[in-house]
Design a protein around this motif. Structure first.
Motif, PDB file in Angstrom:
ATOM      1  N   UNK A  13     -13.278  26.418  14.052  1.00  0.00           N
ATOM      2  CA  UNK A  13     -12.579  25.191  13.655  1.00  0.00           C
ATOM      3  C   UNK A  13     -13.526  24.099  13.155  1.00  0.00           C
ATOM      4  N   UNK A  14     -14.740  23.922  13.736  1.00  0.00           N
ATOM      5  CA  UNK A  14     -15.629  22.884  13.193  1.00  0.00           C
ATOM      6  C   UNK A  14     -15.901  23.032  11.699  1.00  0.00           C
ATOM      7  N   UNK A  28     -19.102  31.913  19.430  1.00  0.00           N
ATOM      8  CA  UNK A  28     -18.803  32.952  20.408  1.00  0.00           C
ATOM      9  C   UNK A  28     -19.048  32.464  21.825  1.00  0.00           C
ATOM     10  N   UNK A  29     -20.029  31.590  22.026  1.00  0.00           N
ATOM     11  CA  UNK A  29     -20.260  31.031  23.360  1.00  0.00           C
ATOM     12  C   UNK A  29     -19.028  30.251  23.823  1.00  0.00           C
ATOM     13  N   UNK A  30     -18.459  29.465  22.927  1.00  0.00           N
ATOM     14  CA  UNK A  30     -17.244  28.709  23.246  1.00  0.00           C
ATOM     15  C   UNK A  30     -16.096  29.665  23.554  1.00  0.00           C
ATOM     16  N   UNK A  31     -15.943  30.695  22.732  1.00  0.00           N
ATOM     17  CA  UNK A  31     -14.812  31.611  22.892  1.00  0.00           C
ATOM     18  C   UNK A  31     -14.934  32.466  24.146  1.00  0.00           C
ATOM     19  N   UNK A  32     -16.138  32.889  24.488  1.00  0.00           N
ATOM     20  CA  UNK A  32     -16.316  33.634  25.746  1.00  0.00           C
ATOM     21  C   UNK A  32     -15.912  32.767  26.937  1.00  0.00           C
ATOM     22  N   UNK A 212     -16.175  16.599  25.188  1.00  0.00           N
ATOM     23  CA  UNK A 212     -17.564  16.301  25.518  1.00  0.00           C
ATOM     24  C   UNK A 212     -18.517  16.619  24.364  1.00  0.00           C
ATOM     25  N   UNK A 213     -17.973  17.033  23.213  1.00  0.00           N
ATOM     26  CA  UNK A 213     -18.810  17.473  22.094  1.00  0.00           C
ATOM     27  C   UNK A 213     -18.386  16.790  20.791  1.00  0.00           C
ATOM     28  N   UNK A 214     -18.738  15.512  20.623  1.00  0.00           N
ATOM     29  CA  UNK A 214     -18.353  14.797  19.401  1.00  0.00           C
ATOM     30  C   UNK A 214     -18.962  15.401  18.149  1.00  0.00           C
ATOM     31  N   UNK A 215     -20.060  16.142  18.311  1.00  0.00           N
ATOM     32  CA  UNK A 215     -20.702  16.750  17.140  1.00  0.00           C
ATOM     33  C   UNK A 215     -19.808  17.794  16.459  1.00  0.00           C
ATOM     34  N   UNK A 219     -10.446  16.670  15.776  1.00  0.00           N
ATOM     35  CA  UNK A 219      -9.456  15.588  15.788  1.00  0.00           C
ATOM     36  C   UNK A 219      -8.896  15.377  17.196  1.00  0.00           C
ATOM     37  N   UNK A 220      -8.407  14.179  17.448  1.00  0.00           N
ATOM     38  CA  UNK A 220      -7.891  13.852  18.778  1.00  0.00           C
ATOM     39  C   UNK A 220      -6.787  14.806  19.214  1.00  0.00           C
ATOM     40  N   UNK A 221      -5.889  15.187  18.306  1.00  0.00           N
ATOM     41  CA  UNK A 221      -4.760  16.037  18.699  1.00  0.00           C
ATOM     42  C   UNK A 221      -5.220  17.419  19.160  1.00  0.00           C
ATOM     43  N   UNK A 222      -6.446  17.822  18.790  1.00  0.00           N
ATOM     44  CA  UNK A 222      -6.988  19.099  19.262  1.00  0.00           C
ATOM     45  C   UNK A 222      -7.755  18.916  20.564  1.00  0.00           C
ATOM     46  N   UNK A 223      -8.577  17.884  20.642  1.00  0.00           N
ATOM     47  CA  UNK A 223      -9.387  17.711  21.858  1.00  0.00           C
ATOM     48  C   UNK A 223      -8.603  17.073  23.006  1.00  0.00           C
ATOM     49  N   UNK A 224      -7.419  16.519  22.709  1.00  0.00           N
ATOM     50  CA  UNK A 224      -6.593  15.927  23.751  1.00  0.00           C
ATOM     51  C   UNK A 224      -6.235  16.981  24.808  1.00  0.00           C
ATOM     52  N   UNK A 225      -6.599  16.741  26.040  1.00  0.00           N
ATOM     53  CA  UNK A 225      -6.366  17.637  27.179  1.00  0.00           C
ATOM     54  C   UNK A 225      -7.129  18.957  27.085  1.00  0.00           C
ATOM     55  N   UNK A 226      -8.066  19.089  26.143  1.00  0.00           N
ATOM     56  CA  UNK A 226      -8.814  20.349  26.043  1.00  0.00           C
ATOM     57  C   UNK A 226      -9.653  20.554  27.300  1.00  0.00           C
ATOM     58  N   UNK A 227      -9.961  21.820  27.587  1.00  0.00           N
ATOM     59  CA  UNK A 227     -10.757  22.139  28.765  1.00  0.00           C
ATOM     60  C   UNK A 227      -9.892  22.266  30.002  1.00  0.00           C
TER      61      UNK A 227
END
Length: 259
Positions: A13-14, A28-32, A212-215, A219-227
């Motif tokens: 997505x980035x 892949x690190x994120x997806x694992x 936690x990863x602004x880099x 978008x907010x609608x994706x990172x909202x409640x992520x994790x």
């Protein structure tokens, strides 16, 4: 029946937001991480799901693939390279996943739910196709005239993602990120009463702390409640549906019951 599915792919997505990003290393690190969190949630709740896996993911995360299968979930095909899907992926992803898993691959979902060759799916022995979101999502889908519920085409069962009756409000991953939890549950109940089943999908990277990863420029609608937030929300929905006596199953189980 409740159909939970997870598009298990390398996180890309980035790149949609102009970030120079290595999907087969960083992605892949994120997806694992995210897939293991999903598996933790399903195990805690005692339910099974269907994991639509790219061959990139399956090749680079054999230990996660083993866990998916060991814990009783279904593996289905999701193409080869999520960023660069090709027409031949319908054939190649099935072949490669069957070699890697030793299982028959019965279902397919095209990356980003784009169109797929249904005749080729039928020729290759797919039982079902899950590549349709029958909603209007600006910049992505305009499927307001397609069926809301499962139907047969070219001898393959088509299982669209659930949308609400009449208004066709999509009940996919982005909705659980951003709707109030009570509203998401209410719409789930309404769809089940109307259609007799509920079908939704998520991605591993939603269960990673994207905020936690602004880099990554999410978008907010994706990172909202992520994790952890998505872990808690998915768990809450599952437990709510279990408390109402709903049955959870895989796409293959659903298709074999209705065909």
């Amino acid at each position: 029946m409740i159909l939970l599915s997870f598009d298990t792919e390398e996180f890309d997505v980035p790149r949609e937001h102009g970030v120079d990003y290595d999907t087969l290393k960083e992605g892949m690190e994120v997806s694992r991480y995210g897939t293991n969190r999903i598996l933790d949630c399903l195990k805690e709740c005692g339910v099974k799901g269907t994991f639509f896996c790219t061959t990139n993911f399956a090749t680079h995360a054999p230990e996660v693939m083993k866990r998916i299968m060991d814990e009783g979930h279904e593996v289905a095909a999701h193409g080869c390279d999520h960023w660069d899907p090709k027409p031949e992926d319908v054939v190649n992803s099935k072949k490669i996943l069957e070699q890697l898993t030793g299982r028959q691959i019965k279902g397919y979902r095209q990356p980003r739910m784009f169109k797929v060759d249904l005749k080729e799916q039928a020729r290759r022995g797919y039982l079902y196709n899950a590549s349709l979101n029958p909603a209007f999502i600006p910049g992505r889908y305009m499927h307001l005239t397609t069926p809301r519920t499962w139907f047969m085409k070219e001898g393959v069962m088509q299982i669209p993602a659930s949308v609400s009756p009449w208004l066709r409000i999509p009940m996919f991953w982005l909705s659980l990120h951003n709707f109030p939890l009570w509203l998401y549950k209410t719409l789930c109940h309404r769809i089940i009463r109307h259609d007799g089943y509920f079908n939704t999908y998520f991605h591993p990277w939603e269960f990673y702390p994207l905020g936690e990863h602004p880099e990554l420029r999410m978008p907010f609608i994706i990172r909202n409640h992520a994790g952890q937030g998505m872990y808690d929300r998915l768990k809450a929905v599952i437990l709510d549906l279990k408390a109402r006596g709903e049955e959870f199953g895989t796409y293959s189980e659903f298709a074999e019951r209705h065909i």
